[in-house]
Design a protein around this motif. Structure first.
Motif, PDB file in Angstrom:
ATOM      1  N   ALA A  99      26.301  -2.891 -15.714  1.00 37.82           N
ATOM      2  CA  ALA A  99      25.512  -3.459 -14.621  1.00 37.82           C
ATOM      3  C   ALA A  99      26.258  -4.646 -14.024  1.00 37.82           C
ATOM      4  O   ALA A  99      26.968  -5.368 -14.719  1.00 37.82           O
ATOM      5  CB  ALA A  99      24.147  -3.913 -15.135  1.00 37.82           C
ATOM      6  N   ALA A 100      26.093  -4.827 -12.725  1.00 36.42           N
ATOM      7  CA  ALA A 100      26.749  -5.943 -12.039  1.00 36.42           C
ATOM      8  C   ALA A 100      26.180  -7.276 -12.501  1.00 36.42           C
ATOM      9  O   ALA A 100      24.982  -7.399 -12.788  1.00 36.42           O
ATOM     10  CB  ALA A 100      26.580  -5.806 -10.532  1.00 36.42           C
ATOM     11  N   LYS A 101      27.044  -8.270 -12.562  1.00 35.34           N
ATOM     12  CA  LYS A 101      26.625  -9.643 -12.853  1.00 35.34           C
ATOM     13  C   LYS A 101      25.837 -10.176 -11.652  1.00 35.34           C
ATOM     14  O   LYS A 101      26.006  -9.702 -10.526  1.00 35.34           O
ATOM     15  CB  LYS A 101      27.835 -10.538 -13.114  1.00 35.34           C
ATOM     16  N   PRO A 102      24.984 -11.176 -11.862  1.00 32.05           N
ATOM     17  CA  PRO A 102      24.176 -11.715 -10.762  1.00 32.05           C
ATOM     18  C   PRO A 102      24.981 -12.135  -9.527  1.00 32.05           C
ATOM     19  O   PRO A 102      24.508 -11.964  -8.401  1.00 32.05           O
ATOM     20  CB  PRO A 102      23.470 -12.918 -11.395  1.00 32.05           C
ATOM     21  N   SER A 103      26.193 -12.642  -9.716  1.00 31.59           N
ATOM     22  CA  SER A 103      26.989 -13.075  -8.561  1.00 31.59           C
ATOM     23  C   SER A 103      27.304 -11.922  -7.605  1.00 31.59           C
ATOM     24  O   SER A 103      27.463 -12.127  -6.400  1.00 31.59           O
ATOM     25  CB  SER A 103      28.288 -13.732  -9.019  1.00 31.59           C
ATOM     26  N   ILE A 104      27.373 -10.708  -8.111  1.00 30.04           N
ATOM     27  CA  ILE A 104      27.581  -9.515  -7.284  1.00 30.04           C
ATOM     28  C   ILE A 104      26.240  -8.888  -6.920  1.00 30.04           C
ATOM     29  O   ILE A 104      25.998  -8.503  -5.777  1.00 30.04           O
ATOM     30  CB  ILE A 104      28.453  -8.477  -8.030  1.00 30.04           C
ATOM     31  N   ALA A 105      25.357  -8.781  -7.899  1.00 26.36           N
ATOM     32  CA  ALA A 105      24.111  -8.033  -7.722  1.00 26.36           C
ATOM     33  C   ALA A 105      23.130  -8.703  -6.756  1.00 26.36           C
ATOM     34  O   ALA A 105      22.517  -8.006  -5.933  1.00 26.36           O
ATOM     35  CB  ALA A 105      23.451  -7.812  -9.072  1.00 26.36           C
ATOM     36  N   ILE A 106      22.963 -10.004  -6.851  1.00 27.42           N
ATOM     37  CA  ILE A 106      21.956 -10.669  -6.000  1.00 27.42           C
ATOM     38  C   ILE A 106      22.248 -10.472  -4.515  1.00 27.42           C
ATOM     39  O   ILE A 106      21.354 -10.072  -3.757  1.00 27.42           O
ATOM     40  CB  ILE A 106      21.802 -12.164  -6.365  1.00 27.42           C
ATOM     41  N   PRO A 107      23.472 -10.730  -4.035  1.00 30.90           N
ATOM     42  CA  PRO A 107      23.721 -10.504  -2.598  1.00 30.90           C
ATOM     43  C   PRO A 107      23.514  -9.047  -2.173  1.00 30.90           C
ATOM     44  O   PRO A 107      23.045  -8.784  -1.060  1.00 30.90           O
ATOM     45  CB  PRO A 107      25.182 -10.919  -2.409  1.00 30.90           C
ATOM     46  N   LEU A 108      23.817  -8.087  -3.049  1.00 31.77           N
ATOM     47  CA  LEU A 108      23.644  -6.685  -2.687  1.00 31.77           C
ATOM     48  C   LEU A 108      22.173  -6.270  -2.735  1.00 31.77           C
ATOM     49  O   LEU A 108      21.725  -5.462  -1.923  1.00 31.77           O
ATOM     50  CB  LEU A 108      24.496  -5.792  -3.589  1.00 31.77           C
ATOM     51  N   TYR A 109      21.430  -6.827  -3.661  1.00 28.64           N
ATOM     52  CA  TYR A 109      19.972  -6.631  -3.720  1.00 28.64           C
ATOM     53  C   TYR A 109      19.352  -7.135  -2.410  1.00 28.64           C
ATOM     54  O   TYR A 109      18.559  -6.446  -1.767  1.00 28.64           O
ATOM     55  CB  TYR A 109      19.457  -7.400  -4.943  1.00 28.64           C
ATOM     56  N   GLU A 110      19.760  -8.318  -1.998  1.00 29.30           N
ATOM     57  CA  GLU A 110      19.262  -8.892  -0.743  1.00 29.30           C
ATOM     58  C   GLU A 110      19.721  -8.092   0.477  1.00 29.30           C
ATOM     59  O   GLU A 110      18.959  -7.897   1.423  1.00 29.30           O
ATOM     60  CB  GLU A 110      19.667 -10.356  -0.639  1.00 29.30           C
ATOM     61  N   GLU A 165       0.879  -1.163   0.000  1.00 29.58           N
ATOM     62  CA  GLU A 165       0.000   0.000   0.000  1.00 29.58           C
ATOM     63  C   GLU A 165       0.921   1.218   0.000  1.00 29.58           C
ATOM     64  O   GLU A 165       1.963   1.177  -0.630  1.00 29.58           O
ATOM     65  CB  GLU A 165      -0.944  -0.058   1.202  1.00 29.58           C
ATOM     66  N   GLN A 166       0.587   2.256   0.722  1.00 33.64           N
ATOM     67  CA  GLN A 166       1.378   3.489   0.708  1.00 33.64           C
ATOM     68  C   GLN A 166       2.850   3.225   0.999  1.00 33.64           C
ATOM     69  O   GLN A 166       3.190   2.462   1.899  1.00 33.64           O
ATOM     70  CB  GLN A 166       0.838   4.461   1.753  1.00 33.64           C
ATOM     71  N   GLY A 167       3.702   3.848   0.208  1.00 30.63           N
ATOM     72  CA  GLY A 167       5.132   3.700   0.428  1.00 30.63           C
ATOM     73  C   GLY A 167       5.947   4.030  -0.790  1.00 30.63           C
ATOM     74  O   GLY A 167       5.604   4.947  -1.539  1.00 30.63           O
ATOM     75  N   PHE A 168       7.024   3.244  -0.988  1.00 26.93           N
ATOM     76  CA  PHE A 168       7.945   3.471  -2.091  1.00 26.93           C
ATOM     77  C   PHE A 168       8.055   2.246  -2.988  1.00 26.93           C
ATOM     78  O   PHE A 168       8.265   1.133  -2.505  1.00 26.93           O
ATOM     79  CB  PHE A 168       9.360   3.757  -1.575  1.00 26.93           C
ATOM     80  N   LEU A 169       7.953   2.492  -4.275  1.00 30.04           N
ATOM     81  CA  LEU A 169       8.350   1.513  -5.279  1.00 30.04           C
ATOM     82  C   LEU A 169       9.806   1.839  -5.588  1.00 30.04           C
ATOM     83  O   LEU A 169      10.114   2.956  -6.003  1.00 30.04           O
ATOM     84  CB  LEU A 169       7.495   1.629  -6.543  1.00 30.04           C
ATOM     85  N   VAL A 170      10.698   0.881  -5.346  1.00 31.02           N
ATOM     86  CA  VAL A 170      12.131   1.085  -5.530  1.00 31.02           C
ATOM     87  C   VAL A 170      12.622   0.204  -6.674  1.00 31.02           C
ATOM     88  O   VAL A 170      12.601  -1.026  -6.560  1.00 31.02           O
ATOM     89  CB  VAL A 170      12.923   0.745  -4.246  1.00 31.02           C
ATOM     90  N   LEU A 171      13.044   0.838  -7.771  1.00 30.05           N
ATOM     91  CA  LEU A 171      13.699   0.124  -8.860  1.00 30.05           C
ATOM     92  C   LEU A 171      15.186   0.232  -8.578  1.00 30.05           C
ATOM     93  O   LEU A 171      15.740   1.334  -8.554  1.00 30.05           O
ATOM     94  CB  LEU A 171      13.338   0.736 -10.208  1.00 30.05           C
ATOM     95  N   LEU A 172      15.846  -0.898  -8.333  1.00 29.05           N
ATOM     96  CA  LEU A 172      17.216  -0.914  -7.821  1.00 29.05           C
ATOM     97  C   LEU A 172      18.195  -1.488  -8.835  1.00 29.05           C
ATOM     98  O   LEU A 172      18.039  -2.620  -9.287  1.00 29.05           O
ATOM     99  CB  LEU A 172      17.264  -1.751  -6.540  1.00 29.05           C
ATOM    100  N   GLY A 173      19.210  -0.673  -9.181  1.00 33.54           N
ATOM    101  CA  GLY A 173      20.274  -1.100 -10.087  1.00 33.54           C
ATOM    102  C   GLY A 173      21.597  -1.161  -9.349  1.00 33.54           C
ATOM    103  O   GLY A 173      21.882  -0.315  -8.497  1.00 33.54           O
ATOM    104  N   ILE A 174      22.410  -2.145  -9.697  1.00 33.80           N
ATOM    105  CA  ILE A 174      23.679  -2.370  -8.997  1.00 33.80           C
ATOM    106  C   ILE A 174      24.813  -2.414 -10.002  1.00 33.80           C
ATOM    107  O   ILE A 174      24.729  -3.099 -11.031  1.00 33.80           O
ATOM    108  CB  ILE A 174      23.597  -3.675  -8.171  1.00 33.80           C
ATOM    109  N   ALA A 175      25.889  -1.689  -9.683  1.00 28.15           N
ATOM    110  CA  ALA A 175      27.077  -1.626 -10.534  1.00 28.15           C
ATOM    111  C   ALA A 175      28.107  -2.655 -10.065  1.00 28.15           C
ATOM    112  O   ALA A 175      28.079  -3.083  -8.907  1.00 28.15           O
ATOM    113  CB  ALA A 175      27.687  -0.226 -10.477  1.00 28.15           C
ATOM    114  N   PRO A 176      29.026  -3.051 -10.934  1.00 28.69           N
ATOM    115  CA  PRO A 176      30.033  -4.063 -10.567  1.00 28.69           C
ATOM    116  C   PRO A 176      30.896  -3.673  -9.370  1.00 28.69           C
ATOM    117  O   PRO A 176      31.327  -4.531  -8.610  1.00 28.69           O
ATOM    118  CB  PRO A 176      30.897  -4.195 -11.824  1.00 28.69           C
ATOM    119  N   GLU A 177      31.140  -2.375  -9.187  1.00 23.61           N
ATOM    120  CA  GLU A 177      32.007  -1.936  -8.097  1.00 23.61           C
ATOM    121  C   GLU A 177      31.269  -1.704  -6.782  1.00 23.61           C
ATOM    122  O   GLU A 177      31.884  -1.376  -5.760  1.00 23.61           O
ATOM    123  CB  GLU A 177      32.765  -0.661  -8.494  1.00 23.61           C
TER     124      GLU A 177
END
Length: 147
Positions: free
Chosen positions: A95-106, A24-36
């Motif tokens: 953009a970061a590869k999944p091996s970097i991006a997934i842990p940072l997304y989490e 409901e009320q809040g933020f929709l966050v589209l999150l991008g992660i770089a390799p570094e």
């Protein structure tokens, strides 16, 4: 890390026609992660977004944060935020590869939860349909390189 954050009245993400996350009320966050990017950026970004005072107070001024209004977050991975747009066909080597991006997304979502917020999310790498009812509209761009 980059995030496009939209203040919403409600938002949801669907995968194969089924709702994966909904708020409901809040933020929709589209999150991008770089390799570094590192955990430092995830913590920093969570702090900035969760503390952003963009909800209106009784005087109609943007003065209230997510906690004050009892808001939630819907986080959707968005590697296209690091697209190279020099040609007509975007490239995604920035953009970061999944091996970097997934842990940072989490890690980003964990940091938001640790601050007491309800966090819904999509599925990393999935074909998703995002629906939002924007509030305002208010949309902000956060980039840890500039924070």
């Amino acid at each position: 890390m980059r995030a496009v954050v939209t203040r919403v009245k409600r938002a949801s993400v669907q995968i194969e026609g089924k709702v994966k996350g909904s708020i409901e009320q809040g933020f929709l966050v589209l999150l991008g992660i770089a390799p570094e990017d590192t955990e430092f950026e995830a913590v920093k970004l969570a702090d900035k977004i969760c503390g952003a005072r963009v909800f209106e107070d009784e005087n109609g001024k943007m003065n209230l944060n997510l906690e004050t209004v009892g808001g939630q977050l819907l986080v959707v991975s968005q590697f296209t935020l690091f697209a190279d747009l020099k040609s007509r066909r975007p490239g995604f080597s920035n953009a970061a590869k999944p091996s970097i991006a997934i842990p940072l997304y989490e890690k980003f979502m964990e940091e938001c939860k640790n601050r007491g917020f309800s966090v819904e999310h999509g599925e990393f790498g999935a074909d998703m349909q995002v629906v939002s009812i924007n509030d305002g509209p208010v949309t902000l761009l956060f980039d840890t390189a500039e924070l």
